[in-house]
Design an enzyme around this catalytic site. Structure first.
Site, PDB file in Angstrom:
ATOM      1  N   ASP A 258     -31.229 -22.954  24.404  1.00  0.00           N
ATOM      2  CA  ASP A 258     -31.466 -21.410  24.564  1.00  0.00           C
ATOM      3  C   ASP A 258     -32.644 -21.264  25.609  1.00  0.00           C
ATOM      4  O   ASP A 258     -32.157 -20.215  26.351  1.00  0.00           O
ATOM      5  CB  ASP A 258     -31.289 -20.923  23.259  1.00  0.00           C
ATOM      6  CG  ASP A 258     -31.295 -19.527  23.442  1.00  0.00           C
ATOM      7  OD1 ASP A 258     -30.239 -18.772  23.741  1.00  0.00           O
ATOM      8  OD2 ASP A 258     -32.137 -18.520  22.931  1.00  0.00           O
TER       9      ASP A 258
ATOM     10  N   ASP B 206     -32.237 -19.534  29.291  1.00  0.00           N
ATOM     11  CA  ASP B 206     -32.857 -18.316  29.516  1.00  0.00           C
ATOM     12  C   ASP B 206     -33.678 -18.224  30.679  1.00  0.00           C
ATOM     13  O   ASP B 206     -33.532 -17.379  31.706  1.00  0.00           O
ATOM     14  CB  ASP B 206     -33.897 -17.842  28.461  1.00  0.00           C
ATOM     15  CG  ASP B 206     -33.143 -17.325  27.267  1.00  0.00           C
ATOM     16  OD1 ASP B 206     -31.883 -17.130  27.171  1.00  0.00           O
ATOM     17  OD2 ASP B 206     -33.674 -17.412  26.010  1.00  0.00           O
TER      18      ASP B 206
ATOM     19  N   VAL C 169     -21.273 -21.009  23.520  1.00  0.00           N
ATOM     20  CA  VAL C 169     -21.690 -19.575  23.546  1.00  0.00           C
ATOM     21  C   VAL C 169     -22.710 -19.578  24.736  1.00  0.00           C
ATOM     22  O   VAL C 169     -22.913 -18.716  25.685  1.00  0.00           O
ATOM     23  CB  VAL C 169     -21.918 -18.515  22.371  1.00  0.00           C
ATOM     24  CG1 VAL C 169     -22.417 -17.488  22.769  1.00  0.00           C
ATOM     25  CG2 VAL C 169     -20.819 -18.717  21.457  1.00  0.00           C
TER      26      VAL C 169
END
Length: 217
Positions: free
Chosen positions: A87, A91, A31
């Site tokens: 993550d 970002d 994801v």
């Protein structure tokens, strides 16, 4: 500032979707990767051509992956250092694509070197703001400060302004001025946030050094 309230709301909203992805066998890392890819594609395909409305629609659809992957990891009981690292790293990639796409527009058909420079400053200052916190925590400091314009604020201000500015192509008058205003706001706010974090790290490091010296004495 927005993180505390927005994340809590959207976490509740997105929890059923995260649970569905888990049942389908999708991993949180997948994801994260797909979400970042979608944001990068939306920013670098649409923004340099001045298609701010559709670019923002695409980016917004994928930007929520930042909440979904964490929600999935918590439901699975699999929160890990690797997941947090991936993550956080992606970002930065997504943010760079957004402001990079805007810089490309202003360097080309947008025809404004000043706004191109402001977009580049927003890109760079956002990276440095994140780095100051990461570096401060790496040397053992809490970096306990709520910055004026952190990542959530940068994204919300920029994406809302981009989306509304894009309505100009549908005949809505006057909205094209919103994006330049937003970029200036993000630039000034990011600079202020950077100053807040530097001052906080300086104070916390002085306090930590004083405690260490007292203990050695």
């Amino acid at each position: 500032m927005l993180n505390k309230y927005a994340r809590a709301f959207f976490t509740r909203v997105l929890t059923p979707f995260a649970a569905l992805l888990i049942r389908l066998g999708v991993s949180p890392d997948a994801v994260t990767l797909v979400g970042t890819g979608g944001v990068v594609a939306g920013a670098l395909v649409f923004y340099p051509r001045g298609e701010f409305f559709w670019g923002t629609v695409v980016i917004t659809l994928f930007v929520f992956s930042d909440l979904v992957d964490g929600n999935m990891a918590r439901q699975l009981g699999r929160s890990s250092r690797w997941g947090a690292f991936l993550d956080s790293t992606l970002d930065r990639v997504a943010d760079s694509a957004i402001f990079g796409g805007l810089a490309l527009w202003y360097a080309g058909r947008g025809d404004s070197l000043v706004l191109c420079a402001i977009a580049i400053f927003c890109l760079a200052s956002g990276q440095v703001v994140s780095y100051t916190k990461a570096r401060g925590e790496a040397i053992g400091l809490p970096v306990d400060v709520n910055g004026l314009v952190e990542r959530a604020e940068r994204l919300v201000i920029t994406l809302v302004a981009c989306g509304l500015s894009g309505l100009h192509t549908f005949g809505v008058p006057g909205v094209e001025v919103l994006l330049p205003i937003a970029l200036w706001v993000v630039a000034v706010g990011s600079a202020a946030t950077l100053g807040q974090r530097v001052v906080t790290v300086r104070r916390e490091s002085a306090e930590a050094d004083a405690v260490a010296q007292g203990g050695n004495g």
